[in-house]
Design a protein around this motif. Structure first.
Motif, mmCIF file in Angstrom:
data_model
loop_
_atom_site.group_PDB
_atom_site.id
_atom_site.type_symbol
_atom_site.label_atom_id
_atom_site.label_comp_id
_atom_site.label_asym_id
_atom_site.label_seq_id
_atom_site.Cartn_x
_atom_site.Cartn_y
_atom_site.Cartn_z
ATOM 1 N N LEU A 36 2.958 -6.146 -1.101
ATOM 2 C CA LEU A 36 3.272 -4.716 -1.045
ATOM 3 C C LEU A 36 3.739 -4.258 -2.427
ATOM 4 O O LEU A 36 4.681 -4.809 -2.992
ATOM 5 C CB LEU A 36 4.362 -4.473 -0.002
ATOM 6 N N SER A 37 3.047 -3.249 -2.985
ATOM 7 C CA SER A 37 3.408 -2.757 -4.318
ATOM 8 C C SER A 37 4.581 -1.785 -4.237
ATOM 9 O O SER A 37 5.002 -1.388 -3.150
ATOM 10 C CB SER A 37 2.204 -2.055 -4.945
ATOM 11 N N ASP A 38 5.097 -1.382 -5.404
ATOM 12 C CA ASP A 38 6.215 -0.430 -5.461
ATOM 13 C C ASP A 38 5.869 0.885 -4.772
ATOM 14 O O ASP A 38 6.729 1.567 -4.234
ATOM 15 C CB ASP A 38 6.571 -0.125 -6.927
ATOM 16 N N THR A 39 4.587 1.217 -4.832
ATOM 17 C CA THR A 39 4.161 2.491 -4.263
ATOM 18 C C THR A 39 3.796 2.379 -2.783
ATOM 19 O O THR A 39 3.233 3.310 -2.204
ATOM 20 C CB THR A 39 2.957 3.036 -5.054
#
Ligand SMILES: [Cu+2]
Length: 127
Positions: A36-39
């Motif tokens: 899961l990315s920061d965004t």
């Protein structure tokens, strides 16, 4: 029954070959969960070279997915990737990363494949 060393060597080689074949067809595939990315996007890099690596990708339903397909070959077989269940067909230029973005709206196991349906991977969408 007495076996000489040459016969034993053939026997051992045969057993190894059989195990390798069984492993190839029935062994556990490379199963990887997307990160899961920061965004808030589930992101993973997939290398395309005679197959997809990883070839089993686990994601969560309802969360945007970004699959970065890096095609590390020019073999025409893999020049296209198709996610039939999600209505996606995309060209993958050689030695480039092609992002495929969508939000899986249904749970289940969905095959993705090259344009000829020869090289395959699986997207596992979990609820
Ligand atoms: Cu193909």
């Amino acid at each position: 029954m007495n076996l000489d060393s040459a016969e034993i060597a053939v026997l051992v080689a045969s057993v190894v070959a059989i195990i390798a074949i069984l492993w190839y067809f029935f062994g556990e595939r490379e199963k990887v969960a997307a990160g899961l990315s920061d965004t808030g996007v589930q992101q993973i890099k997939v290398t395309v070279k005679g197959g997809y690596s990883p070839d089993v990708i686990v994601v969560k339903q309802g969360v945007p997915v970004r699959l970065d397909f890096y095609r590390d070959e020019t073999a025409s077989c893999t020049e296209q990737v198709i996610f039939g269940d999600f209505g996606i067909a995309r060209d993958l230029p050689a030695f480039q990363t092609t992002p495929i973005e969508f939000t899986p709206d249904k749970a289940g196991e969905f095959t993705f494949a090259c344009g000829m349906n020869m090289v395959r991977g699986k997207l596992v969408v979990e609820r």
